[in-house]
Design an enzyme around this catalytic site. Sequence first.
Site, short mmCIF file in Angstrom:
data_model
loop_
_atom_site.label_atom_id
_atom_site.label_comp_id
_atom_site.label_asym_id
_atom_site.label_seq_id
_atom_site.Cartn_x
_atom_site.Cartn_y
_atom_site.Cartn_z
N GLU A 81 0.80 -1.25 0.06
CA GLU A 81 -0.09 0.09 -0.07
C GLU A 81 0.64 1.31 0.02
O GLU A 81 0.44 2.44 0.36
CB GLU A 81 -0.96 0.05 0.94
CG GLU A 81 -1.94 -0.93 1.14
CD GLU A 81 -3.10 -0.53 -0.24
OE1 GLU A 81 -2.78 0.01 -0.95
OE2 GLU A 81 -4.22 -1.28 0.16
N HIS A 100 -2.79 2.77 8.55
CA HIS A 100 -3.94 2.14 7.84
C HIS A 100 -4.25 0.87 8.44
O HIS A 100 -3.47 0.02 8.77
CB HIS A 100 -3.53 1.78 6.43
CG HIS A 100 -4.28 0.68 5.71
ND1 HIS A 100 -5.88 0.86 5.79
CD2 HIS A 100 -4.19 -0.41 5.19
CE1 HIS A 100 -6.31 -0.23 5.17
NE2 HIS A 100 -5.30 -0.78 4.93
N HIS A 102 -7.38 -2.35 9.56
CA HIS A 102 -8.76 -3.00 9.11
C HIS A 102 -9.62 -3.24 10.46
O HIS A 102 -10.21 -4.16 10.71
CB HIS A 102 -8.27 -4.41 8.50
CG HIS A 102 -7.67 -4.28 7.36
ND1 HIS A 102 -6.75 -5.14 6.87
CD2 HIS A 102 -7.54 -3.38 6.33
CE1 HIS A 102 -6.05 -4.84 5.51
NE2 HIS A 102 -6.57 -3.71 5.37
N HIS A 163 -12.87 -1.81 2.52
CA HIS A 163 -11.59 -2.21 2.84
C HIS A 163 -11.08 -1.77 4.22
O HIS A 163 -11.05 -2.89 4.94
CB HIS A 163 -10.70 -1.18 1.89
CG HIS A 163 -9.42 -1.34 1.98
ND1 HIS A 163 -8.36 -1.15 0.73
CD2 HIS A 163 -8.57 -2.28 2.82
CE1 HIS A 163 -7.14 -1.38 1.21
NE2 HIS A 163 -7.30 -1.88 2.40
ZN LIG Z 1 -5.62 -2.72 3.78
#
Ligand SMILES: [Zn+2]
Length: 220
Positions: A81, A100, A102, A163
């Site tokens: 990413e 980032h 989840h 996402h």
């Molecule tokens: Zn991700």
Amino acid sequence: MSEYVPNLREQLRERVCRAAKEMHASKLVAVTGGNVSARLAAAEFLITPSALPYEQMRPADIVLIDAAGERLDGSLPPSSERRMHLAIYRKRPDIGGIVHTHSPYATALAVAGRRIPALLPEAVIAVGGDVPLAPYARPGTWELGETVAEYLAKRNAVLMEAHGLVAVGANVEAALETAIVVEETARIYWLALQVGTVRELDPAEVKAIIETHEPEIARE
Ligand SMILES: [Zn+2]
């Protein structure tokens, strides 16, 4: 015997590694999910490696990349990413760190196609308003980064449809703190939805909170 003084790059590697481990310990990601980065210089960034479990991660594993995402130093491949991180840094020259995740409640809302309304003053201060939902773009692409960066022009956090969550801050610690606040807010939103109607803060109050805390938000 002289004492070893780590240079700026090595210090920042340690901070990125510590934030990544904390993100994992706080259950915002599982095993190797998510990624963390920090800006070292105008065109130098430190980012977590691809596919290495956080429990095994050491500061030396954090990868140095340039603004195009090419590896400058480090033995492991950088996060897949990295383009998303770099597109955000380009759009937000004021920030120094990106996290980032989840995290389950925030991601559940992103999967359901919902934003997180402005519900709690603490979250408004951290994020700068509600947490918007950016439309789906494929992971790993510049397109995802550019889409997400648009929404981060006026916010410190955004949900990515189907996402997860991205949070940004003046440094990597501030970005992690915002990611934690957003997940907590998403959980409270979820619980409040079970009780009945959820009351969003009045837009005038949101504006007043932001104006009151603006110097603080900018200083962070
Ligand atoms: Zn991700």
